[in-house]
Motif scaffolding. Structure first.
Motif, PDB file in Angstrom:
ATOM      1  N   UNK A 278      20.337  34.508  21.896  1.00  0.00           N
ATOM      2  CA  UNK A 278      21.638  33.851  21.742  1.00  0.00           C
ATOM      3  C   UNK A 278      21.384  32.386  21.443  1.00  0.00           C
ATOM      4  N   UNK A 279      22.398  31.709  20.879  1.00  0.00           N
ATOM      5  CA  UNK A 279      22.238  30.277  20.643  1.00  0.00           C
ATOM      6  C   UNK A 279      22.078  29.566  21.971  1.00  0.00           C
ATOM      7  N   UNK A 280      21.456  28.397  21.942  1.00  0.00           N
ATOM      8  CA  UNK A 280      21.042  27.722  23.171  1.00  0.00           C
ATOM      9  C   UNK A 280      22.186  27.470  24.153  1.00  0.00           C
ATOM     10  N   UNK A 281      23.364  27.115  23.661  1.00  0.00           N
ATOM     11  CA  UNK A 281      24.489  26.822  24.564  1.00  0.00           C
ATOM     12  C   UNK A 281      24.925  28.076  25.312  1.00  0.00           C
ATOM     13  N   UNK A 282      24.996  29.207  24.586  1.00  0.00           N
ATOM     14  CA  UNK A 282      25.365  30.477  25.213  1.00  0.00           C
ATOM     15  C   UNK A 282      24.269  30.914  26.181  1.00  0.00           C
ATOM     16  N   UNK A 283      23.028  30.741  25.757  1.00  0.00           N
ATOM     17  CA  UNK A 283      21.890  31.104  26.602  1.00  0.00           C
ATOM     18  C   UNK A 283      21.930  30.324  27.916  1.00  0.00           C
ATOM     19  N   UNK A 284      22.182  29.017  27.833  1.00  0.00           N
ATOM     20  CA  UNK A 284      22.225  28.185  29.034  1.00  0.00           C
ATOM     21  C   UNK A 284      23.363  28.623  29.960  1.00  0.00           C
ATOM     22  N   UNK A 285      24.529  28.928  29.390  1.00  0.00           N
ATOM     23  CA  UNK A 285      25.659  29.364  30.203  1.00  0.00           C
ATOM     24  C   UNK A 285      25.359  30.708  30.869  1.00  0.00           C
ATOM     25  N   UNK A 286      24.737  31.599  30.120  1.00  0.00           N
ATOM     26  CA  UNK A 286      24.393  32.909  30.668  1.00  0.00           C
ATOM     27  C   UNK A 286      23.360  32.789  31.785  1.00  0.00           C
ATOM     28  N   UNK A 287      22.392  31.907  31.592  1.00  0.00           N
ATOM     29  CA  UNK A 287      21.387  31.694  32.632  1.00  0.00           C
ATOM     30  C   UNK A 287      22.031  31.119  33.887  1.00  0.00           C
ATOM     31  N   UNK A 288      22.986  30.216  33.700  1.00  0.00           N
ATOM     32  CA  UNK A 288      23.699  29.662  34.850  1.00  0.00           C
ATOM     33  C   UNK A 288      24.430  30.726  35.651  1.00  0.00           C
ATOM     34  N   UNK A 289      24.826  31.826  34.986  1.00  0.00           N
ATOM     35  CA  UNK A 289      25.538  32.916  35.671  1.00  0.00           C
ATOM     36  C   UNK A 289      24.668  33.650  36.670  1.00  0.00           C
ATOM     37  N   UNK A 290      23.332  33.697  36.408  1.00  0.00           N
ATOM     38  CA  UNK A 290      22.490  34.543  37.271  1.00  0.00           C
ATOM     39  C   UNK A 290      21.222  33.857  37.785  1.00  0.00           C
ATOM     40  N   UNK A 291      21.161  32.535  37.661  1.00  0.00           N
ATOM     41  CA  UNK A 291      19.926  31.847  38.009  1.00  0.00           C
ATOM     42  C   UNK A 291      19.519  32.049  39.472  1.00  0.00           C
ATOM     43  N   UNK A 292      20.482  32.344  40.344  1.00  0.00           N
ATOM     44  CA  UNK A 292      20.137  32.551  41.760  1.00  0.00           C
ATOM     45  C   UNK A 292      19.341  33.824  41.981  1.00  0.00           C
ATOM     46  N   UNK A 293      19.265  34.681  40.958  1.00  0.00           N
ATOM     47  CA  UNK A 293      18.459  35.901  41.078  1.00  0.00           C
ATOM     48  C   UNK A 293      16.967  35.632  40.892  1.00  0.00           C
ATOM     49  N   UNK A 294      16.615  34.553  40.205  1.00  0.00           N
ATOM     50  CA  UNK A 294      15.206  34.277  39.949  1.00  0.00           C
ATOM     51  C   UNK A 294      14.506  33.945  41.264  1.00  0.00           C
ATOM     52  N   UNK A 295      13.377  34.606  41.499  1.00  0.00           N
ATOM     53  CA  UNK A 295      12.639  34.377  42.749  1.00  0.00           C
ATOM     54  C   UNK A 295      12.181  32.933  42.844  1.00  0.00           C
ATOM     55  N   UNK A 296      12.224  32.382  44.042  1.00  0.00           N
ATOM     56  CA  UNK A 296      11.743  31.020  44.277  1.00  0.00           C
ATOM     57  C   UNK A 296      10.316  31.007  44.831  1.00  0.00           C
ATOM     58  N   UNK A 297       9.876  32.162  45.401  1.00  0.00           N
ATOM     59  CA  UNK A 297       8.569  32.153  46.065  1.00  0.00           C
ATOM     60  C   UNK A 297       7.665  33.328  45.688  1.00  0.00           C
ATOM     61  N   UNK A 298       8.160  34.252  44.849  1.00  0.00           N
ATOM     62  CA  UNK A 298       7.328  35.363  44.403  1.00  0.00           C
ATOM     63  C   UNK A 298       7.077  36.460  45.414  1.00  0.00           C
ATOM     64  N   UNK A 299       7.632  36.338  46.610  1.00  0.00           N
ATOM     65  CA  UNK A 299       7.346  37.294  47.681  1.00  0.00           C
ATOM     66  C   UNK A 299       8.237  38.532  47.619  1.00  0.00           C
ATOM     67  N   UNK A 300       7.700  39.641  48.084  1.00  0.00           N
ATOM     68  CA  UNK A 300       8.451  40.879  48.295  1.00  0.00           C
ATOM     69  C   UNK A 300       8.655  41.033  49.795  1.00  0.00           C
ATOM     70  N   UNK A 301       9.866  41.410  50.217  1.00  0.00           N
ATOM     71  CA  UNK A 301      10.109  41.645  51.635  1.00  0.00           C
ATOM     72  C   UNK A 301      10.203  43.139  51.906  1.00  0.00           C
ATOM     73  N   UNK A 302       9.908  43.512  53.143  1.00  0.00           N
ATOM     74  CA  UNK A 302      10.001  44.927  53.527  1.00  0.00           C
ATOM     75  C   UNK A 302      11.421  45.442  53.334  1.00  0.00           C
TER      76      UNK A 302
END
Length: 341
Positions: A278-302
Protein backbone atom coordinates in the motif's frame (compact mmCIF):
# COMPACT_ATOMS: atom_id res chain seq x y z
CA UNK A 1 63.08 0.92 36.57
CA UNK A 2 61.36 -0.88 39.46
CA UNK A 3 59.20 2.19 39.95
CA UNK A 4 58.34 2.19 36.24
CA UNK A 5 57.19 -1.45 36.33
CA UNK A 6 55.21 -0.86 39.53
CA UNK A 7 53.31 1.86 37.70
CA UNK A 8 52.94 -0.10 34.45
CA UNK A 9 51.78 -3.47 35.80
CA UNK A 10 48.35 -2.25 37.02
CA UNK A 11 47.74 -0.68 33.61
CA UNK A 12 48.69 -3.92 31.81
CA UNK A 13 46.49 -5.93 34.17
CA UNK A 14 43.56 -3.59 33.60
CA UNK A 15 44.02 -3.83 29.84
CA UNK A 16 44.08 -7.63 29.96
CA UNK A 17 40.92 -7.67 32.08
CA UNK A 18 39.20 -5.37 29.58
CA UNK A 19 40.20 -7.60 26.65
CA UNK A 20 38.93 -10.68 28.48
CA UNK A 21 35.66 -8.91 29.23
CA UNK A 22 35.19 -7.85 25.61
CA UNK A 23 36.02 -11.36 24.42
CA UNK A 24 33.53 -12.92 26.85
CA UNK A 25 30.76 -10.55 25.85
CA UNK A 26 31.36 -10.77 22.08
CA UNK A 27 28.61 -12.51 20.18
CA UNK A 28 29.57 -16.00 19.00
CA UNK A 29 30.21 -16.38 15.28
CA UNK A 30 27.28 -18.00 13.39
CA UNK A 31 28.16 -21.51 12.22
CA UNK A 32 25.92 -21.05 9.17
CA UNK A 33 26.05 -17.37 8.18
CA UNK A 34 24.18 -17.81 4.87
CA UNK A 35 20.55 -18.62 5.61
CA UNK A 36 17.41 -19.22 3.57
CA UNK A 37 14.34 -17.88 5.37
CA UNK A 38 10.85 -18.87 4.17
CA UNK A 39 8.31 -16.18 5.04
CA UNK A 40 4.62 -17.07 5.28
CA UNK A 41 3.86 -13.56 4.03
CA UNK A 42 4.73 -9.93 4.57
CA UNK A 43 1.65 -8.95 6.57
CA UNK A 44 2.25 -6.91 9.70
CA UNK A 45 2.80 -9.84 12.11
CA UNK A 46 6.01 -10.51 10.14
CA UNK A 47 7.31 -6.93 10.14
CA UNK A 48 10.13 -7.52 12.66
CA UNK A 49 11.65 -9.93 10.13
CA UNK A 50 11.31 -7.36 7.32
CA UNK A 51 12.79 -4.59 9.50
CA UNK A 52 15.68 -6.82 10.65
CA UNK A 53 16.59 -7.21 7.00
CA UNK A 54 15.97 -3.65 5.75
CA UNK A 55 17.77 -1.92 8.64
CA UNK A 56 20.76 -4.25 8.46
CA UNK A 57 20.32 -6.06 11.78
CA UNK A 58 20.84 -9.47 10.17
CA UNK A 59 24.12 -8.28 8.65
CA UNK A 60 25.22 -6.76 11.95
CA UNK A 61 24.69 -10.19 13.52
CA UNK A 62 26.99 -11.76 10.92
CA UNK A 63 24.22 -13.21 8.74
CA UNK A 64 23.48 -13.19 5.02
CA UNK A 65 19.75 -13.94 4.92
CA UNK A 66 17.94 -14.72 1.68
CA UNK A 67 14.18 -14.23 2.15
CA UNK A 68 11.65 -16.11 0.08
CA UNK A 69 8.05 -14.91 0.46
CA UNK A 70 5.34 -17.56 0.08
CA UNK A 71 1.58 -17.29 -0.32
CA UNK A 72 0.88 -18.75 3.12
CA UNK A 73 2.26 -20.54 6.14
CA UNK A 74 1.64 -24.03 4.78
CA UNK A 75 3.82 -23.37 1.75
CA UNK A 76 6.59 -21.76 3.82
CA UNK A 77 6.56 -24.78 6.13
CA UNK A 78 6.75 -27.13 3.14
CA UNK A 79 9.82 -25.26 1.90
CA UNK A 80 11.65 -25.90 5.17
CA UNK A 81 10.55 -29.52 5.47
CA UNK A 82 11.60 -30.04 1.84
CA UNK A 83 15.06 -28.62 2.56
CA UNK A 84 14.96 -25.42 0.49
CA UNK A 85 14.75 -23.19 3.60
CA UNK A 86 16.55 -23.25 6.96
CA UNK A 87 14.09 -21.28 9.07
CA UNK A 88 10.53 -19.99 8.76
CA UNK A 89 8.83 -16.73 9.66
CA UNK A 90 5.37 -18.16 10.14
CA UNK A 91 2.67 -19.12 12.58
CA UNK A 92 3.70 -20.57 15.92
CA UNK A 93 0.66 -22.88 15.61
CA UNK A 94 2.56 -24.85 12.95
CA UNK A 95 4.93 -26.16 15.60
CA UNK A 96 1.92 -27.65 17.43
CA UNK A 97 0.16 -29.15 14.40
CA UNK A 98 3.43 -30.71 13.25
CA UNK A 99 4.14 -32.05 16.75
CA UNK A 100 0.86 -33.94 16.48
CA UNK A 101 2.38 -35.60 13.39
CA UNK A 102 5.66 -36.43 15.09
CA UNK A 103 7.66 -33.55 13.59
CA UNK A 104 9.92 -31.71 16.05
CA UNK A 105 9.76 -28.00 15.27
CA UNK A 106 10.63 -25.24 17.71
CA UNK A 107 9.86 -21.52 17.84
CA UNK A 108 12.77 -19.50 19.22
CA UNK A 109 11.69 -15.84 18.95
CA UNK A 110 8.17 -14.41 18.82
CA UNK A 111 7.34 -11.74 16.21
CA UNK A 112 3.73 -10.93 17.15
CA UNK A 113 1.90 -11.65 20.38
CA UNK A 114 -1.55 -11.34 18.77
CA UNK A 115 -2.56 -12.26 15.22
CA UNK A 116 -3.76 -8.92 13.88
CA UNK A 117 -6.47 -10.87 12.06
CA UNK A 118 -9.59 -9.29 10.65
CA UNK A 119 -12.27 -11.78 9.61
CA UNK A 120 -15.03 -10.27 7.56
CA UNK A 121 -17.55 -10.42 4.76
CA UNK A 122 -16.83 -9.04 1.30
CA UNK A 123 -19.00 -6.53 -0.51
CA UNK A 124 -20.50 -9.32 -2.66
CA UNK A 125 -22.17 -11.00 0.32
CA UNK A 126 -22.45 -8.22 2.86
CA UNK A 127 -26.23 -8.14 2.76
CA UNK A 128 -26.53 -11.91 3.26
CA UNK A 129 -24.25 -12.43 6.25
CA UNK A 130 -24.80 -11.12 9.78
CA UNK A 131 -23.28 -13.98 11.84
CA UNK A 132 -20.76 -16.78 11.37
CA UNK A 133 -23.64 -19.22 10.91
CA UNK A 134 -24.73 -17.35 7.77
CA UNK A 135 -21.45 -18.29 6.09
CA UNK A 136 -22.51 -21.91 5.69
CA UNK A 137 -22.14 -22.94 2.06
CA UNK A 138 -20.10 -19.85 1.17
CA UNK A 139 -16.56 -19.26 -0.14
CA UNK A 140 -13.97 -18.16 2.43
CA UNK A 141 -10.61 -16.74 1.37
CA UNK A 142 -7.47 -17.57 3.36
CA UNK A 143 -3.78 -17.16 2.54
CA UNK A 144 -3.53 -20.87 1.70
CA UNK A 145 -5.36 -24.03 2.78
CA UNK A 146 -3.81 -25.41 5.97
CA UNK A 147 -2.40 -22.02 6.99
CA UNK A 148 -2.94 -20.33 10.35
CA UNK A 149 -5.54 -18.12 8.64
CA UNK A 150 -7.43 -21.29 7.72
CA UNK A 151 -7.16 -22.60 11.29
CA UNK A 152 -8.48 -19.29 12.61
CA UNK A 153 -11.48 -19.47 10.28
CA UNK A 154 -12.24 -23.02 11.38
CA UNK A 155 -12.16 -21.98 15.03
CA UNK A 156 -14.46 -18.98 14.56
CA UNK A 157 -16.96 -20.98 12.50
CA UNK A 158 -16.93 -23.83 15.01
CA UNK A 159 -18.25 -21.40 17.67
CA UNK A 160 -21.48 -21.18 15.64
CA UNK A 161 -21.68 -24.88 14.84
CA UNK A 162 -20.38 -24.49 11.28
CA UNK A 163 -18.08 -27.41 10.43
CA UNK A 164 -14.97 -27.10 8.23
CA UNK A 165 -16.71 -28.99 5.44
CA UNK A 166 -19.68 -26.59 5.46
CA UNK A 167 -17.70 -23.86 3.64
CA UNK A 168 -15.41 -23.73 0.62
CA UNK A 169 -11.87 -22.63 1.52
CA UNK A 170 -10.03 -20.78 -1.23
CA UNK A 171 -6.34 -19.85 -1.17
CA UNK A 172 -5.95 -16.20 -2.22
CA UNK A 173 -2.56 -15.30 -0.73
CA UNK A 174 -2.05 -12.66 1.92
CA UNK A 175 -1.31 -9.57 -0.15
CA UNK A 176 -2.38 -8.35 -3.61
CA UNK A 177 -4.14 -11.64 -4.42
CA UNK A 178 -6.38 -11.31 -1.36
CA UNK A 179 -7.31 -7.74 -2.29
CA UNK A 180 -8.16 -8.77 -5.86
CA UNK A 181 -10.22 -11.78 -4.75
CA UNK A 182 -12.26 -9.68 -2.31
CA UNK A 183 -12.97 -6.90 -4.80
CA UNK A 184 -13.82 -9.18 -7.74
CA UNK A 185 -16.46 -11.17 -5.85
CA UNK A 186 -14.52 -14.45 -5.97
CA UNK A 187 -15.06 -14.92 -2.23
CA UNK A 188 -17.83 -14.21 0.27
CA UNK A 189 -15.62 -13.91 3.35
CA UNK A 190 -11.94 -13.29 4.04
CA UNK A 191 -9.48 -13.86 6.85
CA UNK A 192 -6.73 -11.26 6.48
CA UNK A 193 -4.31 -9.07 8.38
CA UNK A 194 -2.95 -5.59 7.81
CA UNK A 195 -2.30 -3.76 5.61
CA UNK A 196 -4.72 -5.79 3.44
CA UNK A 197 -7.57 -5.46 5.95
CA UNK A 198 -7.22 -1.68 6.24
CA UNK A 199 -7.02 -1.27 2.44
CA UNK A 200 -10.22 -3.31 1.96
CA UNK A 201 -12.08 -1.63 4.82
CA UNK A 202 -11.18 1.81 3.52
CA UNK A 203 -12.54 0.95 0.07
CA UNK A 204 -15.75 -0.61 1.45
CA UNK A 205 -14.83 -4.11 0.27
CA UNK A 206 -14.58 -5.77 3.70
CA UNK A 207 -17.03 -5.66 6.62
CA UNK A 208 -15.53 -7.15 9.81
CA UNK A 209 -17.17 -9.85 11.89
CA UNK A 210 -14.15 -10.27 14.20
CA UNK A 211 -11.16 -8.00 14.81
CA UNK A 212 -7.99 -9.21 16.58
CA UNK A 213 -5.71 -6.21 16.10
CA UNK A 214 -4.83 -5.78 19.76
CA UNK A 215 -4.47 -7.97 22.87
CA UNK A 216 -7.94 -7.06 24.20
CA UNK A 217 -9.72 -7.93 20.96
CA UNK A 218 -7.72 -11.14 20.69
CA UNK A 219 -8.58 -12.24 24.22
CA UNK A 220 -12.27 -11.50 23.65
CA UNK A 221 -12.34 -13.53 20.42
CA UNK A 222 -9.89 -16.36 21.07
CA UNK A 223 -9.98 -16.61 24.86
CA UNK A 224 -6.42 -15.48 25.60
CA UNK A 225 -3.18 -14.13 24.19
CA UNK A 226 -2.48 -15.71 20.81
CA UNK A 227 1.12 -15.48 19.51
CA UNK A 228 0.54 -15.63 15.77
CA UNK A 229 3.96 -15.16 14.23
CA UNK A 230 7.39 -16.41 15.22
CA UNK A 231 10.66 -17.62 13.78
CA UNK A 232 10.83 -21.38 13.96
CA UNK A 233 12.93 -24.23 12.65
CA UNK A 234 13.61 -27.90 13.30
CA UNK A 235 14.95 -28.99 16.66
CA UNK A 236 17.84 -30.59 14.78
CA UNK A 237 18.81 -27.20 13.27
CA UNK A 238 18.78 -25.55 16.70
CA UNK A 239 21.04 -28.26 18.14
CA UNK A 240 23.45 -28.11 15.19
CA UNK A 241 23.65 -24.31 14.75
CA UNK A 242 23.02 -22.67 18.14
CA UNK A 243 25.18 -19.61 17.37
CA UNK A 244 23.25 -19.05 14.16
CA UNK A 245 19.92 -19.26 15.98
CA UNK A 246 21.28 -16.80 18.55
CA UNK A 247 22.33 -14.40 15.80
CA UNK A 248 18.87 -14.52 14.19
CA UNK A 249 17.28 -13.90 17.58
CA UNK A 250 19.56 -10.94 18.28
CA UNK A 251 18.65 -9.35 14.94
CA UNK A 252 14.90 -9.81 15.45
CA UNK A 253 15.07 -8.34 18.95
CA UNK A 254 16.97 -5.31 17.62
CA UNK A 255 14.13 -4.82 15.11
CA UNK A 256 11.46 -5.15 17.81
CA UNK A 257 13.23 -2.64 20.06
CA UNK A 258 13.49 -0.16 17.21
CA UNK A 259 9.82 -0.63 16.24
CA UNK A 260 8.72 -0.07 19.84
CA UNK A 261 10.05 3.50 19.78
CA UNK A 262 9.51 4.33 16.09
CA UNK A 263 6.47 6.15 14.72
CA UNK A 264 4.17 4.41 12.21
CA UNK A 265 5.56 6.74 9.55
CA UNK A 266 9.14 5.73 10.37
CA UNK A 267 8.21 2.04 10.21
CA UNK A 268 6.49 2.57 6.87
CA UNK A 269 9.57 4.34 5.53
CA UNK A 270 11.80 1.44 6.61
CA UNK A 271 9.79 -1.16 4.69
CA UNK A 272 11.05 -1.84 1.15
CA UNK A 273 8.53 -1.02 -1.57
CA UNK A 274 8.09 -4.65 -2.65
CA UNK A 275 6.79 -5.45 0.85
CA UNK A 276 4.63 -2.37 1.42
CA UNK A 277 1.37 -3.54 -0.28
CA UNK A 278 0.00 0.00 0.00
CA UNK A 279 1.12 3.60 -0.34
CA UNK A 280 3.11 4.83 2.63
CA UNK A 281 0.31 6.89 4.23
CA UNK A 282 -2.13 3.96 4.13
CA UNK A 283 0.60 1.61 5.32
CA UNK A 284 1.39 3.85 8.30
CA UNK A 285 -2.29 4.13 9.25
CA UNK A 286 -2.75 0.38 8.97
CA UNK A 287 0.32 -0.26 11.10
CA UNK A 288 -1.03 2.13 13.71
CA UNK A 289 -4.17 -0.05 13.88
CA UNK A 290 -2.28 -3.14 15.08
CA UNK A 291 1.14 -2.06 16.31
CA UNK A 292 0.35 -3.28 19.84
CA UNK A 293 0.43 -6.84 18.47
CA UNK A 294 4.14 -6.65 17.65
CA UNK A 295 6.18 -8.41 20.34
CA UNK A 296 8.33 -6.16 22.50
CA UNK A 297 10.54 -8.90 23.98
CA UNK A 298 10.37 -11.95 21.68
CA UNK A 299 9.25 -14.25 24.50
CA UNK A 300 6.64 -17.01 24.39
CA UNK A 301 4.56 -17.56 27.53
CA UNK A 302 3.06 -20.84 28.72
CA UNK A 303 -0.41 -19.27 28.84
CA UNK A 304 -0.19 -18.01 25.25
CA UNK A 305 1.02 -21.38 23.99
CA UNK A 306 -1.97 -23.03 25.71
CA UNK A 307 -4.37 -20.59 24.03
CA UNK A 308 -3.05 -21.64 20.62
CA UNK A 309 -3.44 -25.30 21.56
CA UNK A 310 -7.00 -24.68 22.78
CA UNK A 311 -7.94 -22.93 19.52
CA UNK A 312 -6.51 -25.79 17.44
CA UNK A 313 -8.19 -28.43 19.58
CA UNK A 314 -11.59 -26.72 19.29
CA UNK A 315 -11.98 -27.77 15.67
CA UNK A 316 -9.52 -30.70 15.57
CA UNK A 317 -9.95 -32.88 18.68
CA UNK A 318 -7.16 -35.18 17.48
CA UNK A 319 -4.63 -32.44 18.28
CA UNK A 320 -5.88 -32.35 21.84
CA UNK A 321 -5.60 -36.12 22.08
CA UNK A 322 -2.05 -36.20 20.71
CA UNK A 323 -0.43 -35.59 24.11
CA UNK A 324 1.75 -32.78 22.79
CA UNK A 325 4.53 -31.50 25.04
CA UNK A 326 3.94 -27.76 24.58
CA UNK A 327 7.24 -26.80 26.20
CA UNK A 328 9.04 -28.67 23.42
CA UNK A 329 7.45 -26.43 20.77
CA UNK A 330 9.19 -23.23 21.87
CA UNK A 331 12.54 -22.28 23.36
CA UNK A 332 13.06 -18.95 25.14
CA UNK A 333 16.77 -19.55 25.84
CA UNK A 334 17.99 -17.52 22.88
CA UNK A 335 15.87 -14.49 23.77
CA UNK A 336 16.99 -14.74 27.40
CA UNK A 337 20.64 -15.01 26.31
CA UNK A 338 20.47 -12.10 23.89
CA UNK A 339 21.41 -9.43 26.40
CA UNK A 340 24.57 -11.35 27.29
CA UNK A 341 26.09 -10.86 23.83
Amino acid sequence: MRTFWRLLLPIVAAGAALLNSLSASAAPVPEKPKLHLAAAGVGFPYLPMVIADSRGYFKQAGLDVEIGVFSGGAKALQAMIGGSADIVAGAYSNTITMAAKGQKLVSFVTLASCPGWVFGVTRASHGKVKTYADLKGMRIGVSSPGSSFHMGVNYLLSKSGVKPGDVSIIGVGSSAGAIAAARSGQIDGLMSNDPVATVLQDSGDLFPLAVMRDPAGTRATLGGDYPEASIYTTREFVARYPNTVQAVTNAILEAERWMAQATPEQVAAAVPQQYALAEKAVFARAYGNMRSCISRDGLMTDAAAHTVLDVLTAFDPDIGKAGIDLKATYDNRFVENSGKH
